[in-house]
Design a protein around this motif. Structure first.
Motif, PDB file in Angstrom:
ATOM      1  N   TRP A 246       0.584  -1.102  -0.275  1.00 49.78           N
ATOM      2  CA  TRP A 246       0.037  -0.069   0.034  1.00 49.78           C
ATOM      3  C   TRP A 246       0.781   1.389   0.102  1.00 49.78           C
ATOM      4  O   TRP A 246       2.308   1.178   0.500  1.00 49.78           O
ATOM      5  N   VAL A 247       0.202   2.818  -0.268  1.00 49.21           N
ATOM      6  CA  VAL A 247       1.331   4.328  -0.340  1.00 49.21           C
ATOM      7  C   VAL A 247       1.658   4.278   0.333  1.00 49.21           C
ATOM      8  O   VAL A 247       3.219   4.649   0.415  1.00 49.21           O
ATOM      9  N   THR A 248       1.442   3.874   1.985  1.00 46.00           N
ATOM     10  CA  THR A 248       1.546   4.735   3.162  1.00 46.00           C
ATOM     11  C   THR A 248       3.111   3.869   3.372  1.00 46.00           C
ATOM     12  O   THR A 248       4.208   4.200   4.101  1.00 46.00           O
ATOM     13  N   GLY A 249       3.359   2.655   2.730  1.00 49.26           N
ATOM     14  CA  GLY A 249       4.699   1.528   3.354  1.00 49.26           C
ATOM     15  C   GLY A 249       5.945   2.389   2.306  1.00 49.26           C
ATOM     16  O   GLY A 249       6.938   1.636   2.704  1.00 49.26           O
ATOM     17  N   SER A 319      -1.601   8.740  12.769  1.00 49.21           N
ATOM     18  CA  SER A 319      -2.360   7.473  12.311  1.00 49.21           C
ATOM     19  C   SER A 319      -2.799   8.220  10.752  1.00 49.21           C
ATOM     20  O   SER A 319      -2.677   8.915  10.496  1.00 49.21           O
ATOM     21  N   VAL A 320      -2.905   7.495  10.502  1.00 54.10           N
ATOM     22  CA  VAL A 320      -3.857   7.792   8.882  1.00 54.10           C
ATOM     23  C   VAL A 320      -4.515   6.434   8.371  1.00 54.10           C
ATOM     24  O   VAL A 320      -4.426   4.685   8.137  1.00 54.10           O
ATOM     25  N   GLY A 321      -5.224   6.398   6.880  1.00 53.29           N
ATOM     26  CA  GLY A 321      -5.996   5.422   6.257  1.00 53.29           C
ATOM     27  C   GLY A 321      -7.462   5.568   6.973  1.00 53.29           C
ATOM     28  O   GLY A 321      -7.971   4.304   6.047  1.00 53.29           O
ATOM     29  N   GLU A 322      -7.977   5.649   8.114  1.00 52.41           N
ATOM     30  CA  GLU A 322      -9.235   5.790   8.335  1.00 52.41           C
ATOM     31  C   GLU A 322     -10.609   6.510   9.633  1.00 52.41           C
ATOM     32  O   GLU A 322      -8.542   6.935  10.150  1.00 52.41           O
ATOM     33  N   PRO A 323     -11.045   7.440   9.601  1.00 54.22           N
ATOM     34  CA  PRO A 323     -11.056   8.132  10.410  1.00 54.22           C
ATOM     35  C   PRO A 323     -10.501   6.992  11.640  1.00 54.22           C
ATOM     36  O   PRO A 323     -11.102   6.293  12.695  1.00 54.22           O
ATOM     37  N   SER A 366     -10.740  15.713  14.519  1.00 56.22           N
ATOM     38  CA  SER A 366     -10.128  16.534  13.009  1.00 56.22           C
ATOM     39  C   SER A 366      -9.045  15.911  12.304  1.00 56.22           C
ATOM     40  O   SER A 366      -8.635  15.394  13.194  1.00 56.22           O
ATOM     41  N   MET A 367      -8.850  16.177  11.128  1.00 56.39           N
ATOM     42  CA  MET A 367      -7.632  15.344  10.698  1.00 56.39           C
ATOM     43  C   MET A 367      -6.826  16.848  10.107  1.00 56.39           C
ATOM     44  O   MET A 367      -5.880  16.773   9.613  1.00 56.39           O
ATOM     45  N   GLY A 368      -6.967  18.167  11.216  1.00 61.61           N
ATOM     46  CA  GLY A 368      -5.878  18.923  10.498  1.00 61.61           C
ATOM     47  C   GLY A 368      -6.297  19.859   9.227  1.00 61.61           C
ATOM     48  O   GLY A 368      -7.373  20.192   9.446  1.00 61.61           O
ATOM     49  N   GLY A 441     -17.364  10.981   5.438  1.00 60.39           N
ATOM     50  CA  GLY A 441     -17.717   9.420   5.153  1.00 60.39           C
ATOM     51  C   GLY A 441     -16.994   9.955   3.122  1.00 60.39           C
ATOM     52  O   GLY A 441     -16.472  10.642   2.748  1.00 60.39           O
ATOM     53  N   ARG A 442     -16.616   8.465   3.020  1.00 56.91           N
ATOM     54  CA  ARG A 442     -16.685   8.557   1.286  1.00 56.91           C
ATOM     55  C   ARG A 442     -17.964   8.837   0.633  1.00 56.91           C
ATOM     56  O   ARG A 442     -18.893   8.585   0.735  1.00 56.91           O
ATOM     57  N   ALA A 443     -17.856   9.508  -0.396  1.00 54.25           N
ATOM     58  CA  ALA A 443     -18.681  10.102  -1.290  1.00 54.25           C
ATOM     59  C   ALA A 443     -19.358   8.327  -2.945  1.00 54.25           C
ATOM     60  O   ALA A 443     -20.286   8.481  -2.948  1.00 54.25           O
ATOM     61  N   ILE A 447     -14.848   0.442   0.000  1.00 56.44           N
ATOM     62  CA  ILE A 447     -14.921   0.176   1.811  1.00 56.44           C
ATOM     63  C   ILE A 447     -13.645   0.288   2.041  1.00 56.44           C
ATOM     64  O   ILE A 447     -12.854   0.232   1.564  1.00 56.44           O
ATOM     65  N   LYS A 448     -13.946   0.948   2.924  1.00 50.42           N
ATOM     66  CA  LYS A 448     -12.208   0.599   4.326  1.00 50.42           C
ATOM     67  C   LYS A 448     -12.371  -0.220   4.950  1.00 50.42           C
ATOM     68  O   LYS A 448     -12.946  -0.314   6.127  1.00 50.42           O
ATOM     69  N   THR A 449     -11.551  -1.455   4.777  1.00 47.14           N
ATOM     70  CA  THR A 449     -12.132  -1.791   6.283  1.00 47.14           C
ATOM     71  C   THR A 449     -10.211  -2.365   6.775  1.00 47.14           C
ATOM     72  O   THR A 449      -9.561  -2.812   5.483  1.00 47.14           O
ATOM     73  N   GLU A 452      -8.138  -0.886   4.731  1.00 46.56           N
ATOM     74  CA  GLU A 452      -7.442  -0.839   3.535  1.00 46.56           C
ATOM     75  C   GLU A 452      -8.466  -1.015   2.582  1.00 46.56           C
ATOM     76  O   GLU A 452      -9.640  -0.923   2.631  1.00 46.56           O
ATOM     77  N   ARG A 453      -7.791  -0.508   1.235  1.00 46.44           N
ATOM     78  CA  ARG A 453      -9.158  -0.411   0.504  1.00 46.44           C
ATOM     79  C   ARG A 453      -9.992  -0.677  -0.477  1.00 46.44           C
ATOM     80  O   ARG A 453      -8.570  -1.624  -0.966  1.00 46.44           O
ATOM     81  N   VAL A 454     -10.785  -1.197  -0.237  1.00 41.55           N
ATOM     82  CA  VAL A 454     -11.608  -2.455  -0.985  1.00 41.55           C
ATOM     83  C   VAL A 454     -12.881  -2.023  -2.395  1.00 41.55           C
ATOM     84  O   VAL A 454     -13.485  -1.278  -1.528  1.00 41.55           O
TER      85      VAL A 454
END
Ligand code: WT7
Length: 567
Positions: A246-249, A319-323, A366-368, A441-443, A447-449, A452-454
Motif C-alpha cells: 500500500w502507498v503508506t509503506g 495515524s492514517v487510513g481511516e477515521p 479533526s484531521m487537521g 465519509g466516502r462519497a 470500502i475501508k476495512t 485497506e481500500r477494497v
C-alpha cells in the motif's frame, strides 16, 4: 524562519504555510542538473555522508530472525538488484512488480528498480490469482519478483500474462548466488522529475482496480511531510507499521523516512498487541506511524499489558487510513501520555496532504489542516467552494509534487478526478471556521476495512464467478473494530437456494462463498458476512444500488428510489 522550526511553532507555521513555495524546498534533495532519482535521494546520498554507517533498517520477523542494514549496505544491496535486473534486460520504463512479503529484499528491490529508471509496482502478499491477474495484466509487467512460497499464485495465471518475461524468485539458490556476485556499483539513472517511479493499484466504486502512477518528484513532498508531520529527526528510531503493498509503506517506510536519513524499523509479522509493545520498547521507537484499526485493537487488549513495557522513548505518534475515533486519541493520551496525530491522504495524493502537525492544538476528531504547499477546500459537485461547516467534497488544488501523474492506460479515469480547478478526492467532509478539516465519509461505495481500500465491484465479480451465484451486491458495513467489514448480498441459483434446509446448511453455503473470495481474490478482501436475498435493488439501467443495501443493513431510510427498477 527555517523549515525545521516551523512545525514546532504554531504561529510561525501559519505564516510559513502562507508563504511556502515548493520551489524553495527543492534544494532539500540532491539533483543532477535538474534531474533526480528518488531512490538515490532515499538512500545513496546518505551513504556518502556521516550516515554511511548509520542503521537505515532494523528488520525482524515473527520467528525472531533479526537483521540490520546501514545506509551504505542498503545502497549496495539495491545497486546489486539494479544490476541483476539490467542483466535480465529490464530497461527504463519497464514495469517490475514485487510480490513479496515484508522481507529486506522487498526494500532492496524497490530501490533497485527506481535506480535503473524502471517502474516499481507492489503487490500485497494476501493477493490471490484474480487480484494479481488484474494488476499484472493491466500494467503489462515485464518482471515479477517473488518468493518460493508465493510463486505458485503467479504460475497459475502466467499463461494469461503475455508481457511477463521473467519471474525472479528471491529465495531461490540461483538468485542468492547472483546477488552475492552482483557488482555493488551501479550507474544511477538521472530521471526527469516527471518520469514514472512507482505505481499502485487502488479501488474505486466501479470497474477493475486502477493503476495510480507516481513520478520521482513525489519524493519532495514525502520528504518534507516526513519532517513536518511525522517530525522525524536524525536521532529518531521510527516505525511505520504499513505494508509496502500500500502507498503508506512506499511513501513513509521507504522514501520519505529514508530521504531524511532516519533509522527505521520493519516488522514482518502479523498484528499482535504484546509483540507490538515489545518492539516499541526493544527498539526504543521514538516516532510511530500506524492506523486506527491497529490502535483500536490495542485498546481492546488487556489494559495491564501495556504497563509491562517501557515505552518512555515514544515522543510522536501519527495515524492514517481511516477515521481516527476520538476515543482512540483519549486512550492514547491516557496510555502513552500523548495523542495520535491524524493525517489524511490517499494513494492518488502520494503523500500527506492534511494533518495535525506537531505544534497544532489537536481538535479531537479533526484531521487537521493542509500542509504547506497544499490548498484544500470543501467544494460542491460542480467545484464551487463552500463556506465553513458545510458538508461537501474534500478537494485539493492540483499541482502538489506528489500528485499522481496518470491512471495507467486509462486517461479518462484520470480526468474524471478533476472538476473545474479542483482535484476531487472522493471523500466527504467539512472545514470549520478555524480551517480544520473534518472527515464525514466516502462519497462513493469504496470500502475501508482495517484501513485497506477494497472496491465492491472486485468482490462482486469474484462472487459471481462462483457457480452457485447469480449476482451479488457488496457494501462496507460499519464495524467497531475494523471500521468497516465487507458484507455481501448474494442471489443464489435456484438449486442452491433449495438446498438450504436449515441454519446449518445456510451457514455452510455462506462459509463456502467467503472462503472462495479469500482464495481467489485476496486474503483480506473477502466478505465476513454473507446474506442471501431474492433480488438486488437496481437502477433502471441495471446498476446495483449499494446505497440501498447499505441503508437497509443499517436500518436507515432508503432515500431517493426514483431511479429504481422496482423494489
Ligand atoms: C482513503 C484513501 C494514504 C494512506 C492510506 C490510505 C481514507 C485516509 C484518513 C483519515 C479518515 C481517511 C479516505 C481516503 N482515509 N486517511 N485520516 N481519516 N479517512 O490510502 O488506500 O488510497 O485510501 O482512506 O477515505 O480517501 P488509500
Amino acid at each position: 524562519m527555517k523549515v525545521d522550526d516551523a512545525p514546532h511553532n504554531l504561529e510561525a507555521y501559519d505564516t510559513f504555510y502562507r508563504t511556502f513555495q515548493w520551489k524553495s524546498a527543492q534544494k532539500e534533495l540532491d539533483w543532477f542538473d535538474g534531474k533526480l532519482n528518488a531512490a538515490y535521494n532515499a538512500v545513496d546520498r546518505h551513504a556518502h555522508t556521516w550516515r554511511k554507517n548509520k542503521i537505515a533498517l532494523y528488520w525482524e520477523d515473527e520467528t525472531g530472525n533479526e537483521k540490520k542494514y546501514t545506509f551504505e549496505e542498503l545502497s549496495f544491496a539495491s545497486n546489486k538488484i539494479g544490476n541483476i535486473l539490467k542483466d535480465f534486460g529490464v530497461a527504463r520504463g519497464d514495469r517490475v512488480f514485487l510480490f513479496l512479503p515484508r522481507i529486506p529484499e522487498l526494500f532492496f528491490s524497490f530501490l533497485g528498480i527506481l535506480k535503473i529508471g524502471a517502474i516499481a509496482g507492489t503487490l500485497f502478499s494476501a493477493f490471490q490469482e484474480q487480484a494479481l491477474l488484474d494488476r499484472l495484466g493491466n500494467s503489462e509487467a515485464a518482471v515479477v519478483m517473488t518468493t518460493k512460497e508465493l510463486k505458485p499464485r503467479i504460475d497459475k495465471i502466467r499463461k494469461k500474462l503475455p508481457a511477463l518475461k521473467h519471474i525472479i524468485v528471491v529465495d531461490a539458490e540461483s538468485f542468492i548466488t547472483s546477488f552475492a556476485h552482483a557488482p555493488e556499483e551501479l550507474h544511477i539513472s538521472h530521471m526527469d522529475p516527471d518520469d514514472y517511479a512507482f505505481m499502485l493499484y487502488t479501488s474505486g466504486t466501479t470497474g477493475k482496480p486502477k493503476g495510480v502512477v507516481h513520478s520521482h518528484r513525489a519524493i519532495l513532498q514525502q520528504h518534507m511531510t516526513a519532517r513536518w508531520v511525522l517530525d522525524l529527526k536524525d536521532d529518531d528510531t521510527y516505525w511505520c507499521t504499513a505494508d509496502p503493498g500500500w502507498v503508506t509503506g512506499i511513501a513513509y517506510e521507504i522514501l520519505g523516512n529514508w530521504s531524511l536519513g532516519i533509522t527505521s524499523l520493519v516488522y514482518a509479522g502479523r498484528f499482535d498487541p504484546a509483540k507490538w509493545y515489545e518492539l516499541l520498547a526493544k527498539y526504543r521507537v521514538t516516532v510511530w506511524y500506524t492506523a486506527p484499526t491497529a490502535i483500536r485493537m490495542l485498546m481492546a487488549a488487556d489494559t495491564e499489558l501495556v504497563k509491562k513495557y517501557d515505552l518512555s522513548a515514544l515522543r510522536h505518534m501519527c495515524s492514517v487510513g481511516e477515521p481516527l475515533n476520538p476515543e482512540a486519541i483519549r486512550w492514547a493520551i491516557k496510555t502513552f501520555d500523548k495523542p495520535f496525530h491524524d493525517t489524511w491522504w490517499q494513494t492518488e495524493t502520494g503523500a500527506i496532504c492534511i494533518a495535525n502537525y506537531p505544534s497544532m492544538n489537536i481538535k479531537i476528531g479533526s484531521m487537521g489542516k493542509p500542509i504547506p504547499g497544499v490548498t484544500a477546500a470543501i467544494v460542491d459537485d460542480s467545484g464551487t467552494e463552500l463556506g465553513p461547516n458545510q458538508e461537501g467534497n474534500i478537494a485539493l488544488s492540483p499541482g502538489w509534487p506528489s500528485m499522481m501523474h496518470t491512471i495507467w492506460k486509462r486517461p479518462h479515469k484520470y480526468k474524471s478526478y478533476f472538476t473545474r480547478h479542483w482535484y476531487i478526492s472522493g471523500d466527504r467532509g467539512m472545514q470549520d471556521k478555524d480551517g480544520y478539516f473534518w472527515f464525514i465519509g466516502r462519497a462513493d461505495d469504496v470500502i475501508k476495512t482495517s484501513g485497506e481500500r477494497v472496491g465492491p465491484f472486485e468482490v462482486e465479480s469474484a462472487l459471481v464467478s462462483h457457480p452457485w451465484v447469480i449476482e451479488a451486491g457488496v457494501i462496507g458495513k460499519p464495524d467497531p473494530m475494523r471500521g468497516e467489514i465487507i458484507k455481501a448480498f448474494v442471489v443464489l441459483k435456484n438449486e442452491q437456494r433449495k438446498s438450504i434446509t436449515d441454519k446449518k446448511s445456510e451457514e455452510a453455503l455462506k462459509d463456502e462463498l467467503s472462503l472462495y473470495v479469500k482464495k481467489h481474490l485476496a486474503g483480506h478482501a473477502y466478505p465476513r458476512e454473507v446474506e442471501f436475498i431474492d433480488k438486488l435493488p437496481k437502477t433502471r439501467s441495471g446498476k446495483i444500488m449499494r446505497r440501498i443495501l447499505k441503508a437497509k443493513e443499517m436500518g436507515l431510510p432508503v432515500g431517493d428510489t426514483s431511479t429504481l427498477e422496482e423494489y
